[in-house]
Scaffold this active site. Structure first.
Site: not given
Ligand code: AMP
Ligand code: ZN
Length: 115
Positions: A31, A94-95, A101-103
């Site tokens: 991330d 919070g998406q 995507h899975l964190h």
């Molecule tokens: P979400 O809020 O669950 O949709 O998570 C999206 C995630 O994508 C966030 O944690 C961002 O920091 C991450 N993110 C956004 N752009 C990028 C990127 N170019 N490379 C890596 N992570 C990213």
């Protein structure tokens, strides 16, 4: 590949990422704005806009996503101490990026309930 999808562009290599893992159906990368010492995103190569956009045809893909995450958590040395998986879904979930995507969050104590 979906038009104007950030994560589809990352899979295609059009936007750089710090790759952690890749196989025929799953890609994982660090991330860009880590919320924990280890923060990895695990995504299907197939564009699905959210986890609840998956259909019965995606049953195996969802399993592969979780199993890949388990492998990555192990490789990253998180398995013993523990870690957290998060799948933010929709606005109130919070998406912010609409490609499933899975964190994987690890390397610190997680708290409950989450914010
Ligand atoms: P979400 O809020 O669950 O949709 O998570 C999206 C995630 O994508 C966030 O944690 C961002 O920091 C991450 N993110 C956004 N752009 C990028 C990127 N170019 N490379 C890596 N992570 C990213
Ligand atoms: Zn996409």
């Amino acid at each position: 590949m979906a038009e104007d999808c950030l994560f589809c562009k990352i899979i295609a290599g059009d936007i750089p990422s710090r790759k952690v893992y890749s196989d025929e159906s799953v890609y994982a990368f660090h991330d860009i704005n880590p919320a924990a010492p280890t923060h990895i995103l695990v995504i299907p190569k197939k564009h699905l806009k959210a986890v609840n956009a998956a259909g019965s045809e995606d049953e195996a893909l969802l399993g592969k996503l979780l199993l890949a995450a388990n492998k990555i958590a192990e490789q990253e040395g998180l398995a013993d101490e523990g870690f957290r998986y998060v799948i933010n879904t929709g606005d109130q979930g919070g998406q912010t990026v609409y490609h499933l995507h899975l964190h994987i969050l690890g390397g610190r104590q997680c708290t409950w309930p989450p914010g």
